[in-house]
Motif scaffolding. Structure first.
Motif, mmCIF file in Angstrom:
data_model
loop_
_atom_site.group_PDB
_atom_site.id
_atom_site.type_symbol
_atom_site.label_atom_id
_atom_site.label_comp_id
_atom_site.label_asym_id
_atom_site.label_seq_id
_atom_site.Cartn_x
_atom_site.Cartn_y
_atom_site.Cartn_z
ATOM 1 N N SER A 116 76.246 -59.295 33.346
ATOM 2 C CA SER A 116 75.723 -59.319 31.975
ATOM 3 C C SER A 116 76.233 -58.096 31.236
ATOM 4 N N THR A 149 74.558 -66.314 47.026
ATOM 5 C CA THR A 149 75.356 -65.672 45.980
ATOM 6 C C THR A 149 76.375 -64.762 46.623
ATOM 7 N N ARG A 185 79.090 -67.959 42.344
ATOM 8 C CA ARG A 185 79.757 -66.801 41.765
ATOM 9 C C ARG A 185 78.704 -65.914 41.121
ATOM 10 N N LYS A 186 78.955 -64.613 41.174
ATOM 11 C CA LYS A 186 78.039 -63.630 40.625
ATOM 12 C C LYS A 186 78.431 -63.332 39.192
ATOM 13 N N PHE A 187 77.503 -63.547 38.231
ATOM 14 C CA PHE A 187 77.787 -63.324 36.806
ATOM 15 C C PHE A 187 77.254 -61.960 36.410
#
Length: 531
Positions: A530, A447, A526-528
Motif C-alpha cells: 500500500s 501469502t 501475491r503480496k500487495f
C-alpha cells in the motif's frame, strides 16, 4: 251346722273361716297348703251353676273376721233359708274334701336358694396427680386424675376443699359433687395462700384426700416459664473425651425464674459441672469432658407455682479397646478362617466395625485385608503358598479405630502342594494392515513470504514409510521444506513460500501390505503493498 255358707271362691286368705265352720265334721286339722287354694276355684263354677242365688251371699261374706275374733250375728236368711243351708253344707263339704285331696296329691315346691348377701360398700382410693393448671388474682384452676381403684360401688363425684395456709379449717367449695377432673376455685382473695385437696365420694363414703404439696398463692403470673431447648439438643449430644462442653439453653418467664439442674435425678457435682444462669438463659459448662459426665441432664425453671422442664442426653465417647480374643479356626488351600470376640470396652458407644491385617512371617510387614468389617468372623483368601502368616484385628466406633489390636496366638502356614500350572494357550492376533490415512490433507491458501504447514495422519502395521511430493515430484531433503512424522501424525512445513511454491502436494505412505496417497492444493497469493 252353721247357718252361714263358707266362702269357696277365695284363696288361701279365706281358709281360716272354712276350718271354723267345718269343725263339727271329722277332718284333719292340718292347715291347707297353697295348692288347695288352686283346687277350690275349679269347683267354684260347678257350684255357681247349681246355686247361683247362694253365691252372692257367700261373696258378700268374704271379709269374715279371723277365728280369734267373736263372730258377727248372722244376717237374716231369705225365705228359702233351709234350702240354702242344705246346699251350702253340701258345697262346703265337697270343697273341703277336694282341698284335702289336692293337698295330699300336690308335691311341695322346692324353696329358692337364699341369695348371697351384697358386698360391703367401700370408698375409692385417693385421686391422683393433683396440680395447679392456672391461676389469677381471684381464682385457681386445678386438675387431677381419677382414683386408681374405684370398686364395684362406682364413683359419684369429687369434693374440692380448701383452707388457708397455717390452719386446718377445711371447707368444701363445691355445693354439688364435681363430675369432671377439673375445677376452678373462684372468689378468692388476692394474696392468700391456700391449701387445696380433692376427695372422691361414692356410696361407700369419702376416699383418702389428695392434696397439693405446697400452698398456692392466689396471684396472677405475668409470664409462665418456658424452656426453649435448641433443636440439636433434642437428640443425643455426643462429644469426645477431653472435649470442652459449653451448652446454652434459653428460657422465658417473669419474674426471673429459679433455675435448677439435675443429672440422672440427682444434684450436679459442682466440681465437674459449672452452671451459669441469667435472666434469659442457662449455660452448662464442662472444661474437660470425661466418660463419667455422660447421663441425662434435666433443667427446671420455676416461677412461683409454675414450672417447666427440659432434658438432654449427654454422651461422652472415646476410642474402643481391642477385641477380647482372636483365633484361627481353619486353614485350607490358600484360605484362612478367623473368629474374634467384641471388645470389653466399646468406648461408651456402639462398635461400628473391625479392621483385619495380615503379616508374612518372613518380612513382618502388616497389610490391611479387610476394613469396616461388621461380622465377628472372616475368611482371608489369596494367600501365598509356602508362607506363614499372622493376623490381628482392630475395633472401630464413632471416634475411630482402636489404638491397639489383638493378635491371634496361632499362625497359619500355607502348605505347598503338587500343583502344576499350565498357562492357557492364546492365539496371537495379527495386527498387520496396509497404510490408511485417518486424516486427509486439506486445500490451503497462503501469502508470499509467510510460512505454512500441511497436516495429515496415517496408520498401518508395520509402520509405513512416508514420502512428500510436489506436483508428483519427490521433495526429498530440500531445505525449504521441513518434514516431520511422529506417532502417525505427518506434517510438511513450507518456509517462506514464493510465487512458484504453489501447486499440488501429496503424501504417500507405503509398507509391505500396500500403500496410500492423499493430496491437496496450495495457493500462494501475491503480496500487495500500500502506498
Amino acid at each position: 251346722m252353721p247357718s252361714k255358707p263358707a266362702p269357696i271362691k277365695k284363696a288361701a286368705g279365706k281358709e281360716p273361716a272354712k276350718k271354723q265352720e267345718a269343725a263339727p265334721e271329722p277332718a284333719p286339722e292340718a292347715a291347707p297348703e297353697p295348692a288347695p287354694a288352686e283346687a277350690a276355684p275349679e269347683a267354684a263354677p260347678a257350684e255357681a251353676e247349681a246355686a247361683p242365688a247362694e253365691a252372692a251371699p257367700a261373696e258378700g261374706e268374704a271379709p269374715a273376721a279371723p277365728p280369734a275374733e267373736e263372730p258377727k250375728p248372722p244376717t237374716p236368711p231369705p225365705a228359702d233359708a233351709s234350702l240354702c243351708s242344705s246346699h251350702a253344707a253340701n258345697n262346703n263339704a265337697n270343697a273341703y274334701l277336694t282341698s284335702a285331696e289336692a293337698a295330699e296329691a300336690a308335691p311341695e315346691e322346692p324353696k329358692p336358694p337364699t341369695p348371697p348377701p351384697p358386698p360391703p360398700k367401700e370408698p375409692t382410693s385417693a385421686p391422683l396427680d393433683l396440680f395447679v393448671e392456672d391461676k389469677n388474682d381471684t381464682s385457681v384452676s386445678i386438675i387431677w386424675s381419677q382414683p386408681e381403684i374405684v370398686g364395684h360401688t362406682g364413683l359419684d363425684g369429687y369434693t374440692i376443699e380448701v383452707c388457708k395456709d397455717g390452719t386446718e379449717d377445711w371447707k368444701a367449695v363445691n355445693e354439688e359433687l364435681q363430675k369432671s377432673c377439673r375445677y376452678v376455685i373462684k372468689n378468692q382473695t388476692t394474696g392468700d395462700r391456700l391449701k387445696i385437696r380433692v376427695v372422691a365420694v361414692n356410696a361407700g363414703g369419702r376416699s383418702p384426700p389428695v392434696a397439693l404439696l405446697e400452698a398456692v398463692l392466689v396471684k396472677e403470673v405475668a409470664d409462665r416459664p418456658k424452656v426453649r431447648l435448641p433443636r440439636f439438643l433434642r437428640q443425643r449430644y455426643v462429644a469426645n473425651v477431653g472435649a470442652k462442653i459449653n451448652l446454652t439453653i434459653p428460657f422465658t418467664g417473669k419474674p426471673k425464674p429459679v433455675v435448677t439442674w439435675t443429672k440422672n435425678g440427682q444434684p450436679l457435682d459442682t466440681k465437674r459441672v459449672n452452671i451459669r444462669s441469667s435472666d434469659r438463659d442457662s449455660i452448662l459448662f464442662i472444661r474437660t469432658a470425661e466418660r463419667e459426665d455422660s447421663g441425662v441432664y434435666e433443667m427446671c425453671v420455676k416461677v412461683e407455682d409454675f414450672d417447666d422442664k427440659a432434658s438432654l442426653i449427654l454422651q461422652i465417647v472415646e476410642l474402643p479397646g481391642p477385641p477380647a480374643s482372636v483365633k484361627i479356626v481353619d486353614t485350607w488351600g490358600f484360605n484362612v478362617a478367623l473368629e474374634w470376640t467384641p471388645p470389653t470396652d466399646n468406648g461408651n458407644t456402639e462398635i461400628t466395625g473391625y479392621t483385619i491385617q495380615k503379616a508374612d512371617k518372613k518380612t513382618g510387614d502388616w497389610f490391611t485385608v479387610l476394613e469396616h468389617y461388621h461380622r465377628l468372623n472372616a475368611t482371608i483368601s489369596d494367600l501365598i503358598m509356602g508362607n506363614t502368616y499372622k493376623f490381628k484385628v482392630f475395633s472401630e466406633n464413632k471416634c475411630g479405630i482402636s489404638e491397639d489390636a489383638t493378635i491371634a496366638k496361632e499362625e497359619a502356614k500355607i502348605l505347598k502342594t503338587g500343583i502344576e500350572y499350565k498357562p492357557p494357550e492364546y492365539k496371537e492376533h495379527d495386527f498387520s494392515e496396509p497404510p490408511k490415512f485417518t486424516t486427509n490433507l486439506t486445500d490451503r491458501a497462503t501469502t508470499v513470504g509467510y510460512s505454512t504447514k500441511l497436516l495429515c495422519s496415517v496408520r498401518g502395521s508395520p509402520k509405513p514409510k512416508v514420502q512428500w511430493m510436489k506436483n508428483q515430484m519427490i521433495i526429498g531433503d530440500d531445505p525449504k521444506y521441513r518434514q516431520i512424522c511422529v506417532q502417525g501424525i505427518c506434517s510438511l512445513e513450507i518456509r517462506r513460500p514464493g510465487n512458484f511454491d504453489g501447486g499440488v502436494y501429496s503424501c504417500k505412505a507405503k509398507n509391505d501390505h500396500g500403500e496410500a496417497t492423499v493430496s491437496c492444493k496450495l495457493e500462494v497469493k501475491r503480496k500487495f503493498l500500500s502506498f
